[in-house]
Every structure is written in C-alpha cells, then in structure tokens.
Design a protein around this motif. Structure first.
Motif, PDB file in Angstrom:
ATOM      1  N   LYS A  29       0.985  -1.192  -0.346  1.00  0.00           N
ATOM      2  CA  LYS A  29       0.623  -0.336  -0.112  1.00  0.00           C
ATOM      3  C   LYS A  29       0.623   1.380  -0.520  1.00  0.00           C
ATOM      4  N   ASN A  30       0.925   2.457  -1.145  1.00  0.00           N
ATOM      5  CA  ASN A  30       1.037   3.332  -1.431  1.00  0.00           C
ATOM      6  C   ASN A  30       3.238   2.858  -1.403  1.00  0.00           C
ATOM      7  N   GLN A  31       3.400   1.914  -1.563  1.00  0.00           N
ATOM      8  CA  GLN A  31       4.612   1.172  -1.734  1.00  0.00           C
ATOM      9  C   GLN A  31       5.807   1.000  -0.694  1.00  0.00           C
ATOM     10  N   HIS A  32       4.838   0.893   0.489  1.00  0.00           N
ATOM     11  CA  HIS A  32       4.565  -0.087   1.730  1.00  0.00           C
ATOM     12  C   HIS A  32       4.656  -1.552   1.542  1.00  0.00           C
ATOM     13  N   LYS A  33       5.874  -2.201   2.240  1.00  0.00           N
ATOM     14  CA  LYS A  33       5.899  -3.276   1.823  1.00  0.00           C
ATOM     15  C   LYS A  33       5.563  -4.050   3.927  1.00  0.00           C
ATOM     16  N   ILE A  34       4.380  -4.410   3.504  1.00  0.00           N
ATOM     17  CA  ILE A  34       3.485  -4.501   5.252  1.00  0.00           C
ATOM     18  C   ILE A  34       3.397  -5.677   5.459  1.00  0.00           C
ATOM     19  N   GLN A  35       4.480  -6.016   6.694  1.00  0.00           N
ATOM     20  CA  GLN A  35       4.359  -7.509   7.133  1.00  0.00           C
ATOM     21  C   GLN A  35       2.937  -8.143   7.478  1.00  0.00           C
ATOM     22  N   VAL A  36       2.688  -9.169   6.698  1.00  0.00           N
ATOM     23  CA  VAL A  36       1.138 -10.153   7.604  1.00  0.00           C
ATOM     24  C   VAL A  36       0.889 -11.360   7.726  1.00  0.00           C
ATOM     25  N   ARG A  37       1.265 -11.702   8.747  1.00  0.00           N
ATOM     26  CA  ARG A  37       0.862 -13.644   9.330  1.00  0.00           C
ATOM     27  C   ARG A  37      -0.790 -13.524   9.954  1.00  0.00           C
ATOM     28  N   THR A  38      -1.401 -14.893   9.034  1.00  0.00           N
ATOM     29  CA  THR A  38      -2.621 -15.616   9.134  1.00  0.00           C
ATOM     30  C   THR A  38      -1.993 -16.599   9.190  1.00  0.00           C
ATOM     31  N   THR A  39      -3.705 -17.349   9.948  1.00  0.00           N
ATOM     32  CA  THR A  39      -3.509 -18.428  10.440  1.00  0.00           C
ATOM     33  C   THR A  39      -5.140 -19.025  11.122  1.00  0.00           C
ATOM     34  N   GLU A  41      -8.896 -20.884  11.456  1.00  0.00           N
ATOM     35  CA  GLU A  41     -10.088 -20.581  10.166  1.00  0.00           C
ATOM     36  C   GLU A  41     -11.575 -20.161  11.811  1.00  0.00           C
ATOM     37  N   GLY A  42     -12.591 -19.666  11.356  1.00  0.00           N
ATOM     38  CA  GLY A  42     -13.616 -19.583  11.745  1.00  0.00           C
ATOM     39  C   GLY A  42     -13.301 -17.505  11.980  1.00  0.00           C
ATOM     40  N   PHE A  43     -14.490 -17.269  13.135  1.00  0.00           N
ATOM     41  CA  PHE A  43     -14.390 -16.018  12.948  1.00  0.00           C
ATOM     42  C   PHE A  43     -13.453 -15.013  13.239  1.00  0.00           C
ATOM     43  N   PRO A  44     -13.080 -13.697  12.320  1.00  0.00           N
ATOM     44  CA  PRO A  44     -12.026 -13.546  12.691  1.00  0.00           C
ATOM     45  C   PRO A  44     -11.769 -12.290  13.343  1.00  0.00           C
ATOM     46  N   ILE A  45     -10.020 -12.380  13.695  1.00  0.00           N
ATOM     47  CA  ILE A  45      -9.793 -11.754  14.917  1.00  0.00           C
ATOM     48  C   ILE A  45      -8.361 -10.463  14.294  1.00  0.00           C
ATOM     49  N   ILE A  46      -8.191  -9.186  14.304  1.00  0.00           N
ATOM     50  CA  ILE A  46      -7.324  -8.754  13.330  1.00  0.00           C
ATOM     51  C   ILE A  46      -6.343  -7.686  14.969  1.00  0.00           C
ATOM     52  N   PHE A  47      -5.108  -8.334  14.954  1.00  0.00           N
ATOM     53  CA  PHE A  47      -4.365  -7.737  15.948  1.00  0.00           C
ATOM     54  C   PHE A  47      -3.494  -6.545  15.731  1.00  0.00           C
ATOM     55  N   ALA A  48      -3.131  -5.603  16.424  1.00  0.00           N
ATOM     56  CA  ALA A  48      -2.182  -5.090  16.088  1.00  0.00           C
ATOM     57  C   ALA A  48      -1.777  -4.428  17.382  1.00  0.00           C
ATOM     58  N   HIS A  49      -0.416  -4.595  17.426  1.00  0.00           N
ATOM     59  CA  HIS A  49       0.805  -4.759  18.693  1.00  0.00           C
ATOM     60  C   HIS A  49       0.621  -2.675  18.679  1.00  0.00           C
ATOM     61  N   GLY A  50       1.790  -3.313  19.907  1.00  0.00           N
ATOM     62  CA  GLY A  50       2.583  -2.078  20.612  1.00  0.00           C
ATOM     63  C   GLY A  50       3.110  -1.771  19.668  1.00  0.00           C
ATOM     64  N   GLY A  51       4.048   0.237  20.220  1.00  0.00           N
ATOM     65  CA  GLY A  51       5.150   0.664  20.066  1.00  0.00           C
ATOM     66  C   GLY A  51       6.391  -0.489  20.198  1.00  0.00           C
ATOM     67  N   TYR A  52       7.233  -0.211  19.312  1.00  0.00           N
ATOM     68  CA  TYR A  52       8.569  -0.500  19.231  1.00  0.00           C
ATOM     69  C   TYR A  52       8.430  -2.579  19.444  1.00  0.00           C
ATOM     70  N   LEU A  53       7.227  -2.681  18.855  1.00  0.00           N
ATOM     71  CA  LEU A  53       6.812  -4.019  19.192  1.00  0.00           C
ATOM     72  C   LEU A  53       5.916  -4.729  17.752  1.00  0.00           C
ATOM     73  N   ASP A  54       6.022  -5.619  17.550  1.00  0.00           N
ATOM     74  CA  ASP A  54       6.034  -6.239  15.868  1.00  0.00           C
ATOM     75  C   ASP A  54       4.425  -7.100  16.185  1.00  0.00           C
ATOM     76  N   LEU A  55       4.076  -8.212  15.316  1.00  0.00           N
ATOM     77  CA  LEU A  55       3.246  -8.786  15.183  1.00  0.00           C
ATOM     78  C   LEU A  55       3.514 -10.217  15.532  1.00  0.00           C
ATOM     79  N   GLU A  56       4.783 -10.461  15.963  1.00  0.00           N
ATOM     80  CA  GLU A  56       5.247 -11.323  17.047  1.00  0.00           C
ATOM     81  C   GLU A  56       5.130 -11.327  18.749  1.00  0.00           C
ATOM     82  N   MET A  57       4.437 -10.434  18.869  1.00  0.00           N
ATOM     83  CA  MET A  57       4.387  -9.669  20.303  1.00  0.00           C
ATOM     84  C   MET A  57       2.928 -10.798  20.620  1.00  0.00           C
ATOM     85  N   TRP A  58       1.896 -11.102  19.607  1.00  0.00           N
ATOM     86  CA  TRP A  58       0.701 -11.519  19.639  1.00  0.00           C
ATOM     87  C   TRP A  58       0.638 -13.042  19.123  1.00  0.00           C
ATOM     88  N   ASP A  59       2.217 -14.136  19.349  1.00  0.00           N
ATOM     89  CA  ASP A  59       2.412 -15.515  19.253  1.00  0.00           C
ATOM     90  C   ASP A  59       1.528 -16.157  20.884  1.00  0.00           C
TER      91      ASP A  59
END
Length: 288
Positions: A29-39, A41-59
């Motif tokens: 999006k807008n020339q950004h390359k944004i890291q995404v992980r999905t896994t 099945e079922g009702f979808p939950i979108i997780f948004a991390h805190g500052g100076y963290l990243d998607l791995e905080m939701w492991d």
C-alpha cells in the motif's frame, strides 16, 4: 506398487493446507511493504501491536486461538519486517486493506497501546465492519501526555537518548516505562519475560531507528468517542502508567456499550506478561 501408492498419498497429505501454517506475506500500500501473518479458521480477529513491538508479540494468542478463529496480524510501518516508503499512510487504512484481502462481514479488533489507537480510528471510520473492539493498555489520540510524573521523566530521558543516537539506552528506558512499569523494578518480573520483551524492543528500535510509524486520523479520536457504538472492552494492568489508567477510564465513561477490566500484577504489556490470564479474558469476551 503398493509402496509407491503410499508415498503418493503421503505427498498429497503434506501439500494440503490445514489453515494453521503461518508464514510471512506482504501487503502493498502506497509503496509500503507491510508484513502480515494469518493462520486458523473461524471468526476473524485482527491483532494490532504496540509501539516498538511487532506482530510477534501476539504469538501466545495465536497458539491459543488458531483452532477456533482466523488470526490476522501485521507489523505497522516502522516495525517488524515491514519496509516503509516515503509516503504517509493512515494506520486504520492498513487495517482496512486487511479486511479487503481477507473478506468477512465483520471482525473482532484487538489492539495494544499504539495498536489500540489504530483500532479506535478504524472503528470510527468503518463501524459496519467491527463486531467487537478490544483495547488493551490503550493510548488515545488527543490525550495530553504525561500526567504521570515518572512516565514524563522517563520520556524526557528517552528523547535525550534518541538525540544522542543511543539505541540501547532508549530501548531500556522504553522497556522500563512500558514493560516493567514506572513503579516496579526489574526484579519483580519473570526473567524470561523480561529478556524476551527487551529483545523485541531493541530489535525493533535498531531495525527502524527513528523511522516514522503510520499516521493517526486527522480527526482526533478523543473528540468523538461517543460515536463508538460497537461492544468495547478496555483491558488494563494495575501496574501501568497513570496516563493509561486514566485513558482507560475515559474510554469506559464515554463509550456507552463498554466494559473495563483491570488485571492484577501486570503492567502495560500484559498480553505477554500473563498470557494465560489475558487469553482467558479474551475467550470470555469472544463468547460474550
């Protein structure tokens, strides 16, 4: 012949997508390359991390919910393996792009701190796509930081460290305020949690030193919290900074359909500090 048939069956089985394998993909999006992980099945939950963290905080949440929900998580601009361009981009529009890529009628949004602010912006702009809004240790666009004197002192010291290009000092100061807590000491934390959380912050600060994050909505969220009508849950740790506790109360008092949950013996990064308790709370909310 029978041996060859067995081998073929095993190969077919190994190639089937169970829905639970998670690999990095990228959203452009807008020339950004944004890291995404999905896994899952079922009702979808979108997780948004805190500052100076990243998607791995939701492991810990991925492991707990991948068998019952589709888990969608991303690393914001200036975080994780995301590569940003020079173009400004609204954070809530990144979330909207995820809803386009992974289409469902509605989503549960879970955001921590900075991520909670992005989720609030999304809920204000795309309310029809939100089933439940879960704000963990939330920040608030428009809040006059800092009322907490220790957090304010920490922030000033951190700005000096950044000005002197001292990444490690800046990371440790951030960790003290937003992981340990302004009024706790390192010795009060589990050693593994202390090390894992500090490593995550150091890695993100080092990889994206002074890099801009996504933008908040230009219409300040604090001026229109009453517009949020979806069921909203505010979760805070009792050892968090005073500002976050006050912000949580403001969300709760101004969003009509909201519930505030306080968790003992944790601070800002409660999802990692006590994942078992957080996952219990999240399961209760999903079933509510």
């Amino acid at each position: 012949m029978r041996f060859i048939f067995v081998i073929i069956i095993l190969l077919i089985a190994s190639c089937q997508d169970t829905g639970y394998d998670e690999n990095d993909t990228y959203l452009y999006k807008n020339q950004h390359k944004i890291q995404v992980r999905t896994t899952g099945e079922g009702f979808p939950i979108i997780f948004a991390h805190g500052g100076y963290l990243d998607l791995e905080m939701w492991d810990p949440q991925v492991e707990a919910f991948k068998n019952s929900n589709q888990i969608i998580r991303f690393s914001d601009l200036g975080h994780g393996k995301t590569i940003r361009s020079d173009t400004s981009t609204l954070g809530y529009e990144i979330i909207n792009e995820l809803t386009i890529r992974y289409p469902h009628e509605k989503y549960v949004l879970v955001g921590l701190s900075w991520g909670a602010m992005l989720c609030v912006d999304f809920a204000l702009n795309y309310p029809e796509k939100v089933k439940k809004l879960i704000l963990v240790s939330p920040g608030l666009n428009g809040w006059p930081y800092f009322k907490d004197s220790l957090a304010s002192k920490n922030y000033k010291l951190r700005q000096n460290a950044i000005a002197n290009s001292d990444t490690l000092k800046a990371a440790k100061l951030f960790h003290q305020n937003w992981v340990i807590g302004p009024r706790r000491t390192e010795g009060e934390l589990d050693k593994d949690f202390y090390s894992e959380s500090l490593d995550l912050i150091v890695r993100n600060m080092s990889r994206h030193w002074q890099e801009d994050w996504s933008d908040l909505d230009t219409i300040v969220a604090r001026t229109r919290l009453e517009h949020i009508k979806v069921p909203t849950y505010i979760i805070v740790g009792k050892h968090d900074a005073e500002d976050i506790l006050l912000i949580a109360e403001e969300y709760h008092s101004r969003i009509e359909n909201s519930k505030k949950i306080e968790v003992d013996n944790v601070a800002h990064l409660l999802t990692m500090e006590n994942p078992k308790r957080f996952n219990e709370i999240l399961k209760e909310i999903l079933n509510d």
